[in-house]
Design a protein around this motif. Sequence first.
Motif, short mmCIF file in Angstrom:
data_model
loop_
_atom_site.label_atom_id
_atom_site.label_comp_id
_atom_site.label_asym_id
_atom_site.label_seq_id
_atom_site.Cartn_x
_atom_site.Cartn_y
_atom_site.Cartn_z
N LEU A 17 0.81 -1.22 0.00
CA LEU A 17 0.00 0.00 0.00
C LEU A 17 0.84 1.27 0.00
N LYS A 18 2.15 1.14 0.20
CA LYS A 18 3.04 2.31 0.17
C LYS A 18 3.67 2.52 -1.20
N LEU A 19 3.37 1.65 -2.17
CA LEU A 19 4.02 1.74 -3.48
C LEU A 19 3.65 3.04 -4.19
N GLN A 20 4.66 3.77 -4.63
CA GLN A 20 4.44 5.03 -5.35
C GLN A 20 5.13 5.05 -6.70
N THR A 21 6.28 4.41 -6.81
CA THR A 21 7.08 4.49 -8.03
C THR A 21 7.41 3.10 -8.57
N ALA A 22 7.97 3.08 -9.77
CA ALA A 22 8.43 1.81 -10.36
C ALA A 22 9.54 1.21 -9.51
N TYR A 141 -5.06 2.88 -3.67
CA TYR A 141 -4.52 4.24 -3.73
C TYR A 141 -3.01 4.25 -3.97
N LEU A 142 -2.55 3.45 -4.92
CA LEU A 142 -1.12 3.44 -5.23
C LEU A 142 -0.75 4.65 -6.08
N GLY A 143 0.55 4.97 -6.11
CA GLY A 143 1.03 6.04 -6.97
C GLY A 143 0.83 5.68 -8.43
N VAL A 144 0.67 6.68 -9.27
CA VAL A 144 0.40 6.46 -10.70
C VAL A 144 1.50 5.64 -11.35
N LYS A 145 2.76 5.95 -11.05
CA LYS A 145 3.87 5.24 -11.68
C LYS A 145 3.92 3.79 -11.22
N ALA A 146 3.64 3.56 -9.95
CA ALA A 146 3.61 2.18 -9.45
C ALA A 146 2.47 1.40 -10.08
#
Length: 585
Positions: A17-22, A141-146
């Motif tokens: 759930l903390k994923l934001q980036t690749a 609700y992950l980051g767009v890039k992730a």
Amino acid sequence: MPDILSLNPKEIREHFLKLQTAADVAGLLEIKLSKLTYLIYKVPSGTKYTTFQIPKKTGGMRTISSPNEALKFIQRRLNYVLLHVYKPKPSVHSYLIGKSIVSHAHKHKNKINLLTIDLQDFFPSINFARVRGMFIGKPYYLGVKAATILAQICCFNNELPQGAPTSPIISNMICAQMDSQLTALAKEHDCYYSRYADDLTFSTNLRKFPSAFMLINQYGQIEVGTELKDIITSNWFVINLNKIHLQHCSRRQQVTGLIVNKFPNVRRKYIRNLRATLHSWSLGYEEAEKQLHEKYVVKHRNPLNGMPSLKNYVKGKFSYLKMVRLTRDKDSVYLGLLKRLNKLDPGLIKLDSVIGGKALSKPLIFTEGKTDIKHLKAAQQKLKLKDNKYDIEIDFKDDGQDRGNGELEKLVMAAQQMPHSSPVIFVFDRDDPKYVKNMVSEGKDYKNWGNNAFSMVLPIPPNRKANPDVCIELYYIDSDIQIVDTAGRRLYLNSEFDKDTLKLKVDGRINFTIPKIIKDYVYNHKLKIIDDAVFDETGKNIALSKEDYANCVVTEAENFQNVDFSNFSIIFDVIIQILNEALAG
């Protein structure tokens, strides 16, 4: 980032759930970002997947896209993560541990009316944008890039490929909102709903289905009701108009291939065909196999290569029949056919003895308490996802009985008097020194009584070395034992209460009424589970019963999705020791 296999379910979900980036995704999957981006964006599409077609049972061809080994490795890791992230709805029976076409059919047994609907092009209709949007939106609700690179990992040619390890669970995640909406609609109209992949099934004991679900038009054709149709289409699925079936109890009712008029069952034709196959075999194996291959080519439009041998074909048929019919106790049809097979080939499927009315085709586990089995089943399903050594075929005597040490001992004494072709294992708690001593051999946590009868005592989990008199619930860590359900109830430990006031140490408004259990901890150092007689200031009993706790764990009810099962591994290590000794002897 720690090794993902070393994390408990709660930690895996928190990291996800903390994923934001690749880079975050690469770290979670334990792969270099450069390698991940190369596999996703640089490798030519033609080498990422091998695509081929197989015939459908209902006609036509199904396209299968199998990923290359490098991509498959990544998808398997991601699938492992998603298994701990996705919270399945009770209505979902596909691609889940402990669920099957049998559990799906069971929900609709013995109903007056049954409605089945098929979703058209189920996997292909789930495209890249839908998968990416799901990861970005609620509840992840992950980051767009992730979300973007996760969708790239899961999709091929802008659709969910049949053949990728991640596709089944992604399809369930995509359907989560629809499942909730359809469950609510069914409940509102006194109906039942469940889904197995793209098969939606509704049933009711009303004399006719509410118009929200279906109606008969002026031409006598079935039309899907507006409310049902709106939910399906608003979730971006299309109804297959050629696969809408209304079934009344006066005729045969069928759900995912199983008859459900009384209970889930195979069609009579299945039994007849299996009997006929065994009869042909009895007249000559080679000729029977030749006849099978001739029928196989016609039915499956398949070339000779890839066809099963007669033995494998029969073994598969028995495996399916067992899954369906041995959900109940002793089944005369299955056992009768098994005896016929045993005369033709005694080693193909063992003709096992019967104890307590249940056929023993696998090692059978007996426990003291009726909830013990629920915990052990749930634990094994989770443990084998981390380590395939726990992926062992065992069965449990799940008859809803609380036996206690005394009755379990009587069963051990009886079991040693009769031969068993599969091990029968009786599991004792550690709360009575007599049984701890008598039910194990020196230097072991189990005892071989002969005739494949074994007893074992629960080994002491690492977190209970100071309190070895354990019951099954004490294999959970304290914070998981103390999870509060949606009604505000939970289990308690006697160590949580003051020995003199009987008040909860952290909240004096809560009290316990049985001082002996409190003092056992103080004077005898016995850690005990309290599942009754805990009252708040209003006099309301706020203790969660052991049975309700077990049900919350097994169904992964709200707040119970991330329970840590790691301590249960030592129980299955003992069971594996027993099975190895049985195999050697």
